[in-house]
Design an enzyme around this catalytic site. Sequence first.
Site, PDB file in Angstrom:
ATOM      1  N   GLN A 372       0.828  -1.205   0.000  1.00 42.60           N
ATOM      2  CA  GLN A 372       0.000   0.000   0.000  1.00 42.60           C
ATOM      3  C   GLN A 372       0.869   1.264   0.000  1.00 42.60           C
ATOM      4  O   GLN A 372       1.659   1.474   0.919  1.00 42.60           O
ATOM      5  CB  GLN A 372      -0.944   0.030   1.202  1.00 42.60           C
ATOM      6  CG  GLN A 372      -1.965  -1.100   1.215  1.00 42.60           C
ATOM      7  CD  GLN A 372      -1.514  -2.294   2.018  1.00 42.60           C
ATOM      8  OE1 GLN A 372      -0.315  -2.552   2.139  1.00 42.60           O
ATOM      9  NE2 GLN A 372      -2.459  -3.044   2.578  1.00 42.60           N
ATOM     10  N   GLN A 394       0.009  -0.321  -5.804  1.00 42.68           N
ATOM     11  CA  GLN A 394      -1.137  -0.695  -4.980  1.00 42.68           C
ATOM     12  C   GLN A 394      -1.713   0.539  -4.285  1.00 42.68           C
ATOM     13  O   GLN A 394      -0.977   1.334  -3.694  1.00 42.68           O
ATOM     14  CB  GLN A 394      -0.732  -1.731  -3.928  1.00 42.68           C
ATOM     15  CG  GLN A 394      -1.901  -2.217  -3.075  1.00 42.68           C
ATOM     16  CD  GLN A 394      -1.543  -3.403  -2.195  1.00 42.68           C
ATOM     17  OE1 GLN A 394      -0.505  -4.022  -2.385  1.00 42.68           O
ATOM     18  NE2 GLN A 394      -2.396  -3.732  -1.246  1.00 42.68           N
ATOM     19  N   ASP A 395      -3.035   0.697  -4.387  1.00 44.51           N
ATOM     20  CA  ASP A 395      -3.757   1.791  -3.704  1.00 44.51           C
ATOM     21  C   ASP A 395      -3.364   3.183  -4.217  1.00 44.51           C
ATOM     22  O   ASP A 395      -3.141   4.112  -3.439  1.00 44.51           O
ATOM     23  CB  ASP A 395      -3.521   1.732  -2.188  1.00 44.51           C
ATOM     24  CG  ASP A 395      -4.182   0.534  -1.532  1.00 44.51           C
ATOM     25  OD1 ASP A 395      -4.850  -0.233  -2.254  1.00 44.51           O
ATOM     26  OD2 ASP A 395      -4.033   0.364  -0.328  1.00 44.51           O
ATOM     27  N   ASP A 416      -6.103  -2.951  -6.218  1.00 50.03           N
ATOM     28  CA  ASP A 416      -7.072  -2.031  -5.585  1.00 50.03           C
ATOM     29  C   ASP A 416      -6.718  -0.568  -5.858  1.00 50.03           C
ATOM     30  O   ASP A 416      -6.763   0.269  -4.953  1.00 50.03           O
ATOM     31  CB  ASP A 416      -7.109  -2.252  -4.063  1.00 50.03           C
ATOM     32  CG  ASP A 416      -7.342  -3.699  -3.682  1.00 50.03           C
ATOM     33  OD1 ASP A 416      -7.961  -4.432  -4.467  1.00 50.03           O
ATOM     34  OD2 ASP A 416      -6.883  -4.108  -2.594  1.00 50.03           O
ATOM     35  N   ARG A 484     -12.989  -5.750  -6.446  1.00 46.50           N
ATOM     36  CA  ARG A 484     -13.315  -6.747  -5.421  1.00 46.50           C
ATOM     37  C   ARG A 484     -13.856  -6.012  -4.202  1.00 46.50           C
ATOM     38  O   ARG A 484     -13.547  -4.839  -3.971  1.00 46.50           O
ATOM     39  CB  ARG A 484     -12.092  -7.587  -5.060  1.00 46.50           C
ATOM     40  CG  ARG A 484     -10.912  -6.809  -4.489  1.00 46.50           C
ATOM     41  CD  ARG A 484      -9.807  -7.748  -4.049  1.00 46.50           C
ATOM     42  NE  ARG A 484      -8.645  -7.027  -3.521  1.00 46.50           N
ATOM     43  CZ  ARG A 484      -7.677  -7.594  -2.812  1.00 46.50           C
ATOM     44  NH1 ARG A 484      -7.742  -8.899  -2.527  1.00 46.50           N
ATOM     45  NH2 ARG A 484      -6.650  -6.879  -2.377  1.00 46.50           N
TER      46      ARG A 484
END
Length: 578
Positions: A372, A394-395, A416, A484
Site C-alpha cells: 500500500q 497498490q492503492d 485495488d 473486489r
Amino acid sequence: MAKIKELLAKVSESKKHKKLFIALIATVLLVAAIIGIVTGVQNKNSNSDNESLSAAHAIVKTSCSSTLYPELCFSTLATSATPNVTSLKDVIELSLNITITAVEKNFVAIEKLIKKLVKSLTKRERRALHDCLEMIDETLDEVHEAVKDLLEYPSNNRSLTAHANDLKTLISSAITNQDTCLDGFSHAEADKIVRKSLQKGQKYVEKLCSNALAMIKNLTDNDIANEMNAKSSSSNRKLKEERSDRWPEWLSVADRHLLQSSSVTPNVVVAADGSGDYTTVSSAVEAAPNKSSSRYVIRIKAGVYRENVDVPSAKTNIMFVGDGRTTTIITASRNVVDGDTTFNSATVAAVGAGFLARDITFQNAAGPSKHQAVALRVGSDLSAFHRCGIIAYQDSLYVHSNRQFFEGCYVAGTVDFIFGNAAVVLQNCDIHARKPDPGQKNMVTAQGRTDPNQNTGIVIQKSRIGATSDLEAVKDSFKTYLGRPWKEYSRTVIMQTYITDIIDPAGWYEWNGTFALDTLFYAEYANTGPGASTTNRVKWKGYKVITNSTEAEAFTPGSFIAGGSWLNATGFPFILGL
C-alpha cells in the site's frame, strides 16, 4: 343574682370557645382543601409529564425501528429523551448529540493510550493512533455540522434532495472515519493488540452514526416522496432531479469569473528553481488563509516536487494549477512496508472542502513490492480534478470520503488502485492497470461501503479501462479485474465505458471466499469493447447488469453526487446525465 351572672359568664365563655373551635375547624378544612387542590394539580401535572414522556418514548421506539441497531438505538435514546421530543427530527437531533459525547470520549481515550504506550509503540502504531485522532476530529466537525444542518431542515435555500444529500454525506463520512481508524491497525499481528483496545469505542460510535443515518434517510426519503407526489398531482410532467447552476454561497463574484476563464490568475506561485513565491507546495499551502470563503489559487510551475503535501480541513477552497500533467509532478514514496499506514502514505492528502486541481500529476514512487502506497488521498467534500494524473502501484487513488469528481484524468496502478468510500464519479478518464509483482492480480477498484444507508460508491462513466504498455506486453501472465469487495456493502458501477481485453471475462473477483458477495452492489451498464461482454461474468447475488436507463441515471453526476448544484462552480467540464 350572682349565680345568674356567673352562669351567663360561663355561657359567654362557652360561646367564645365555640367560635374559636369553629374557626379552627374552618381553618383546618381550608388548609386541607388547599392541600388537596395543590396535590391534585401536582398529580395532574405529574400525570401529564408522564404521558408526555411516554409519548416521547413511543416516538423514539418508532424512529429506532428503521435502524440497523434498534435495541442500541432505543436504549441510548430513551434514557435521555424528554417530553420535548415530539418528532422524528427531535429524535435524530438527540441521537446526534449523544454521538458527539461518545466521539469526545474516544478522543480522550486515545490521547491517554498514546501517553501510556508511547515507549512501546512501533512507528506505524504511533502513526495509526494519530490518524485516529485526525479521524475523530473530522467526525466531530461532521456531526456538529449535521446538527446545524438538521435544525435548518427543510431549508428555503436548498431543495429537499440537495439538503438530504448534504445530511447523508456528513454522517456517511463520519461512519467511514471510524472504520478508517481501525484499518490503520490491520497490517501486522502486533498492530491488532492496539486495535483491540480501540475497537469497542470506535464500533460504538460507528453504530450510533449508523442509527442516525438510517433515521435521516427515513425522514428525508419520506419528505422527498411526499413532495414528488404533491407535484405529480398538480402536474402531468414527471418530477426530475433539479439542476441548479447557481454558485455556492462561499464563492465570490470575482472567483466565478476566474473559474469560468481558461486562464486562472494565481494568488501565489510555487517554483522549485526559486522564481516563484515558494519553492515547495507544502509551504504555499501552509501560508494559505484558513477557512477561506474565496478561491485561493496556487500555481505550481513545471518541475518535480519531492514532498508530501497535506491540505488539512482548515484549508478550504484551495486550487492547485499545474503547467501540465506530464510536466508538473508531486512525488514521494511513503508506504506500509516501511512503517506508514495506508492513510498516511499519501503523497498528497486533500481534506479541506472545495479542493480543486488541474494539469498536475500526483505520484507515489514506492514501487509494487512496498504494497500500500497512496499517490492521492481525497476526503474533501465537493472536490474536483481535471486533466490530472494519479500514478502508483497498490492503492494509487484513495477516494476516502465525501463527494468527489474526476474528469479527463489518468489513473494507473495494480492492486485495488482506486479504493475508498467516497461518493465519487470518474468521467472521461483513462484508467490503466500496470504490471504488478509476480503472483499478484490487478484490481481496478476496492470500494469500502460498510453501511447500506451510506450514499457512497465508485462510479466510472464514459471512460476507458485498459493496460499500460508494460502490462500489455505480458497480460497473459497477470489477471486483471474490475474490482473486489473491500467492505460488506461495497458498491461500484461501470457504465458507458470502453473496456479492453485486459479485463478477465469474470469481470470481478472475491475478497475472501464468500464475504460480501450477497450484500455488495456491482453493476455494469452500456459498456463497449472486447472486455465488456457480460456473458461470463460472476453469478453473485450482488452483481447485476443494468438495462434500464432510469436505473442507470441514479449513478450519474447529477444524481449520485448532486453535481447540478456544485460542478458548474469548478470551471471544469462535466456531463450531469447519461
